[in-house]
Write an enzyme that holds these catalytic residues in place. Structure first.
Site, PDB file in Angstrom:
ATOM      1  N   ASP A  78     -82.405  16.079  83.625  1.00 53.98           N
ATOM      2  CA  ASP A  78     -81.323  16.388  84.559  1.00 53.98           C
ATOM      3  C   ASP A  78     -80.785  17.773  84.199  1.00 53.98           C
ATOM      4  OD1 ASP A  78     -79.036  16.615  86.099  1.00 53.98           O
ATOM      5  OD2 ASP A  78     -78.263  14.625  85.606  1.00 53.98           O
ATOM      6  N   CYS A  87     -79.585  20.706  93.651  1.00 50.19           N
ATOM      7  CA  CYS A  87     -80.315  19.820  92.744  1.00 50.19           C
ATOM      8  C   CYS A  87     -81.613  19.308  93.351  1.00 50.19           C
ATOM      9  CB  CYS A  87     -79.433  18.651  92.305  1.00 50.19           C
ATOM     10  SG  CYS A  87     -78.711  17.689  93.656  1.00 50.19           S
ATOM     11  N   HIS A 139     -76.810  13.208  94.119  1.00 51.64           N
ATOM     12  CA  HIS A 139     -77.357  13.978  92.995  1.00 51.64           C
ATOM     13  C   HIS A 139     -78.841  13.654  92.895  1.00 51.64           C
ATOM     14  CE1 HIS A 139     -77.507  16.326  89.436  1.00 51.64           C
ATOM     15  NE2 HIS A 139     -77.776  15.313  88.623  1.00 51.64           N
TER      16      HIS A 139
END
Length: 205
Positions: free
Chosen positions: A90, A20, A74
């Protein structure tokens, strides 16, 4: 919601599962290349805590009806162009891409009040231009002791800054005063980026 998005389609974005931090770096890079005038309004946001155990809901990797998962960290992308508009991009959420900030936070993080202190979420917010310059990762965190990959890496070379040093830990660290950007609790994060209906109405007069 207006369709004037930085990234018209999620399928057009660079994405590799479990990377990520690099996915968001690529989003920042894409804005710099295609919409440079918007880069100063964009941020990379790391969410983690001291124990690296943060629950997030509405995640593709989540389980159950609520799609909850506990990550060590994250990273997601924020575009904050106007006083009355803030969008979250996202690549790992099951929510729309993008989602308004309030909806994203409400459904993804809910509240810390029902969680044990060790699961409270903290947020490191880094301006996109800073992230492009300072982020550097040789992907060592994704290798097992025998050198094999925990998850297959992106096909492009590792993202390395001019210092050529692996500094992912500096971004995941949630100690205030250390690392790039600013660190917020969940409530502070909301206070900084949530656009209330009252503010939106005032600015639309």
């Amino acid at each position: 919601m207006t369709t004037d998005f930085l990234f018209p389609k999620i399928a057009d974005c660079s994405y590799v599962s479990c990377y990520c931090e690099e996915n968001v770096w690529k989003l920042c890079e894409q804005v710099k290349r295609t919409r440079p005038e918007e880069l100063s309004k964009c941020y990379a946001v790391f969410v983690s805590n001291e124990g690296r155990t943060v629950p997030l809901w509405r995640q593709k990797a989540g389980r159950g009806d609520d799609q909850v998962v506990i990550w060590d960290y994250h990273v997601f992308f924020i575009h904050n162009p106007l006083l009355n508009r803030c969008l979250v991009f996202d690549l790992d959420t099951t929510l729309p891409f993008p989602t308004y900030f309030h909806k994203y936070v409400t459904e993804t993080f809910r509240s810390d009040l029902a969680l044990r202190p060790e699961h409270h979420r903290f947020f490191r917010v880094i301006p996109a231009d800073t992230y492009l310059i300072e982020f550097s990762s040789d992907r060592r965190h994704m290798r097992r002791p025998d050198g094999s990959w925990i998850k297959p890496p992106p096909s492009y070379p590792p993202i390395l800054s001019n210092s050529n040093m692996h500094c992912l830990g500096d971004f995941i660290c949630m100690s205030a005063g250390k690392g790039p950007g600013a660190v917020y609790s969940l409530s502070e994060f909301v206070q900084n980026f949530y656009k209330s209906p009252h503010v939106m109405a005032q600015n639309n007069k």
